[in-house]
Scaffold this active site. Structure first.
Site, PDB file in Angstrom:
ATOM      1  N   HIS A 123      15.075 -22.318 -33.719  1.00 50.72           N
ATOM      2  CA  HIS A 123      15.643 -22.521 -32.381  1.00 50.72           C
ATOM      3  C   HIS A 123      16.307 -23.893 -32.293  1.00 50.72           C
ATOM      4  O   HIS A 123      15.755 -24.878 -32.777  1.00 50.72           O
ATOM      5  CB  HIS A 123      14.545 -22.504 -31.316  1.00 50.72           C
ATOM      6  CG  HIS A 123      14.022 -21.155 -30.964  1.00 50.72           C
ATOM      7  ND1 HIS A 123      13.186 -20.425 -31.775  1.00 50.72           N
ATOM      8  CD2 HIS A 123      14.200 -20.406 -29.845  1.00 50.72           C
ATOM      9  CE1 HIS A 123      12.870 -19.292 -31.172  1.00 50.72           C
ATOM     10  NE2 HIS A 123      13.464 -19.239 -29.999  1.00 50.72           N
ATOM     11  N   ASP A 253      24.843 -43.567 -33.101  1.00 45.98           N
ATOM     12  CA  ASP A 253      26.089 -43.908 -33.795  1.00 45.98           C
ATOM     13  C   ASP A 253      26.159 -43.263 -35.184  1.00 45.98           C
ATOM     14  O   ASP A 253      27.223 -42.768 -35.589  1.00 45.98           O
ATOM     15  CB  ASP A 253      26.223 -45.432 -33.953  1.00 45.98           C
ATOM     16  CG  ASP A 253      26.721 -46.110 -32.676  1.00 45.98           C
ATOM     17  OD1 ASP A 253      27.320 -45.418 -31.828  1.00 45.98           O
ATOM     18  OD2 ASP A 253      26.518 -47.326 -32.544  1.00 45.98           O
ATOM     19  N   GLU A 256      26.973 -39.661 -34.730  1.00 47.48           N
ATOM     20  CA  GLU A 256      28.393 -39.535 -34.351  1.00 47.48           C
ATOM     21  C   GLU A 256      29.297 -39.699 -35.569  1.00 47.48           C
ATOM     22  O   GLU A 256      30.276 -38.975 -35.744  1.00 47.48           O
ATOM     23  CB  GLU A 256      28.747 -40.578 -33.287  1.00 47.48           C
ATOM     24  CG  GLU A 256      28.119 -40.286 -31.930  1.00 47.48           C
ATOM     25  CD  GLU A 256      28.541 -41.287 -30.860  1.00 47.48           C
ATOM     26  OE1 GLU A 256      28.835 -42.453 -31.215  1.00 47.48           O
ATOM     27  OE2 GLU A 256      28.576 -40.901 -29.674  1.00 47.48           O
ATOM     28  N   ASP A 262      31.432 -37.266 -30.091  1.00 47.87           N
ATOM     29  CA  ASP A 262      31.098 -38.374 -29.193  1.00 47.87           C
ATOM     30  C   ASP A 262      29.949 -37.901 -28.310  1.00 47.87           C
ATOM     31  O   ASP A 262      30.153 -37.138 -27.358  1.00 47.87           O
ATOM     32  CB  ASP A 262      32.295 -38.798 -28.339  1.00 47.87           C
ATOM     33  CG  ASP A 262      31.952 -39.983 -27.433  1.00 47.87           C
ATOM     34  OD1 ASP A 262      30.833 -40.531 -27.557  1.00 47.87           O
ATOM     35  OD2 ASP A 262      32.803 -40.351 -26.597  1.00 47.87           O
ATOM     36  N   GLN A 272      26.855 -46.787 -23.570  1.00 49.51           N
ATOM     37  CA  GLN A 272      26.802 -46.058 -24.846  1.00 49.51           C
ATOM     38  C   GLN A 272      26.658 -47.026 -26.014  1.00 49.51           C
ATOM     39  O   GLN A 272      25.828 -46.819 -26.909  1.00 49.51           O
ATOM     40  CB  GLN A 272      28.072 -45.225 -25.056  1.00 49.51           C
ATOM     41  CG  GLN A 272      28.111 -43.918 -24.294  1.00 49.51           C
ATOM     42  CD  GLN A 272      29.340 -43.110 -24.664  1.00 49.51           C
ATOM     43  OE1 GLN A 272      29.484 -42.652 -25.783  1.00 49.51           O
ATOM     44  NE2 GLN A 272      30.235 -42.932 -23.703  1.00 49.51           N
ATOM     45  N   GLU A 276      23.392 -46.437 -28.201  1.00 49.40           N
ATOM     46  CA  GLU A 276      23.711 -45.649 -29.399  1.00 49.40           C
ATOM     47  C   GLU A 276      23.545 -46.433 -30.702  1.00 49.40           C
ATOM     48  O   GLU A 276      23.541 -45.849 -31.781  1.00 49.40           O
ATOM     49  CB  GLU A 276      25.142 -45.096 -29.301  1.00 49.40           C
ATOM     50  CG  GLU A 276      25.278 -44.042 -28.215  1.00 49.40           C
ATOM     51  CD  GLU A 276      26.664 -43.443 -28.122  1.00 49.40           C
ATOM     52  OE1 GLU A 276      27.585 -43.944 -28.801  1.00 49.40           O
ATOM     53  OE2 GLU A 276      26.826 -42.457 -27.370  1.00 49.40           O
TER      54      GLU A 276
HETATM   55 MN    MN Z   1      28.892 -41.619 -27.651  1.00 49.84          MN
HETATM   56 MN    MN Z   2      28.884 -44.730 -30.471  1.00 50.29          MN
END
Ligand code: MN
Ligand code: MN
Length: 285
Positions: A123, A253, A256, A262, A272, A276
């Site tokens: 899941h 980060d 990402e 993003d 952020q 992040e």
């Molecule tokens: Mn972001």
């Molecule tokens: Mn970032």
């Protein structure tokens, strides 16, 4: 004259009372958990509900929102809100099934597509996060919410973080959870594979998850601050994985960078940047 004065005093008293009541109505709901928008932290890949966008197709359900990848037979990511308002006593339905809301003509992964593969029907949005009705719990068993996951990862490492998330809800928080998978090639209980179901479902190399933790309240994306707890993990899709999720903590980060998404795009860019770039070091159970 005396009567007019009495009326004026009555009017002032009553209107003051009315203003006080309406003010109470404005502030009262902040401690009541609600079911909020599953995609409130943003659409990580700019997915759209256009069948021509077959590798990044937006699928919105009451219980979660996801980006589906037709040619991988699995979601790129799934996003959902978790608060006590989603939790109840509905038992696990275990009714794995095809998602018939996918566009016409697309291959539909079935409940038996993973059979004998050595990978679990893992899941993304967990069954135990949607227990307030049979309908809600059943929605988590749609195959569009599954990824081929090494059993040790699914049953131990990921189960541990899923349980901890619900512990955080029990402590008065609401969460936004975004998870997904990327890359190709994992190692399950039958060894390595890059695809299953005759090539129609990609076995990801990594499974990741991001959890935003907020005390119960309203206007959630705007309440995220530089010190809001954000937990991010990235786990190899192998059966030799360590059972403790905290060993796989990383930055948003890094996820990402690996995925090109993003994440948390509804949060201001300065916040952020702060949340992040940190690796969570908070409690783990
Ligand atoms: Mn972001
Ligand atoms: Mn970032």
């Amino acid at each position: 004259m005396k009567q007019a004065f009495f009326r004026l005093v009555t009017f002032i008293v009553l209107s003051t009372f009315a203003v006080a009541c309406s003010h109470d109505d404005d502030v009262a709901p902040t401690t009541t958990a609600t079911r909020d928008e599953n995609l409130a932290m943003g659409n990580p890949s700019g997915a759209t509900a256009n069948p021509a966008n077959f590798s990044n197709y937006l699928l919105t359900k009451a219980q979660y929102t996801l980006s589906y990848n037709r040619d991988q037979g699995k979601p790129n990511w799934v996003s959902w809100h978790l608060s006590s308002a989603w939790l109840g006593s509905t038992p696990r339905q275990d009714n794995f099934g095809t998602d018939n809301t996918l566009p016409t003509g697309w291959y539909r992964v079935s409940s038996s597509s993973y059979s004998g593969s050595g990978f679990d029907r893992g899941h993304n949005c967990p069954s135990a996060d949607r227990t307030n009705s049979v309908e809600d719990n059943s929605a988590t068993f749609l195959m569009s919410n599954m990824m081929p996951q090494a059993p040790a990862s699914n049953q131990q490492t990921w189960a541990g973080l899923e349980n901890y998330c619900r512990t955080l809800v029990g402590a008065g928080n609401e969460l936004y959870i975004i998870c997904g998978s990327y890359g190709k090639g994992g190692s399950g209980s039958n060894g390595s594979a890059s695809t299953i179901d005759d090539g129609r479902v990609t076995v990801p190399a990594y499974c990741w998850k991001v959890v935003v933790v907020l005390p119960v309240g309203t206007d959630d994306s705007r309440r995220v601050t530089a010190t809001t707890r954000v937990i991010a993990i990235n786990t190899p899709n192998t059966n030799s994985i360590n059972s403790s999720w905290e060993n796989y903590r990383t930055t948003v980060d890094a996820i990402e960078k690996a995925t090109g998404y993003d994440l948390l795009s509804e949060v201001s860019t300065s916040i952020q940047s702060a949340v992040e770039s940190k690796v969570d070091s908070g409690p783990t159970n």
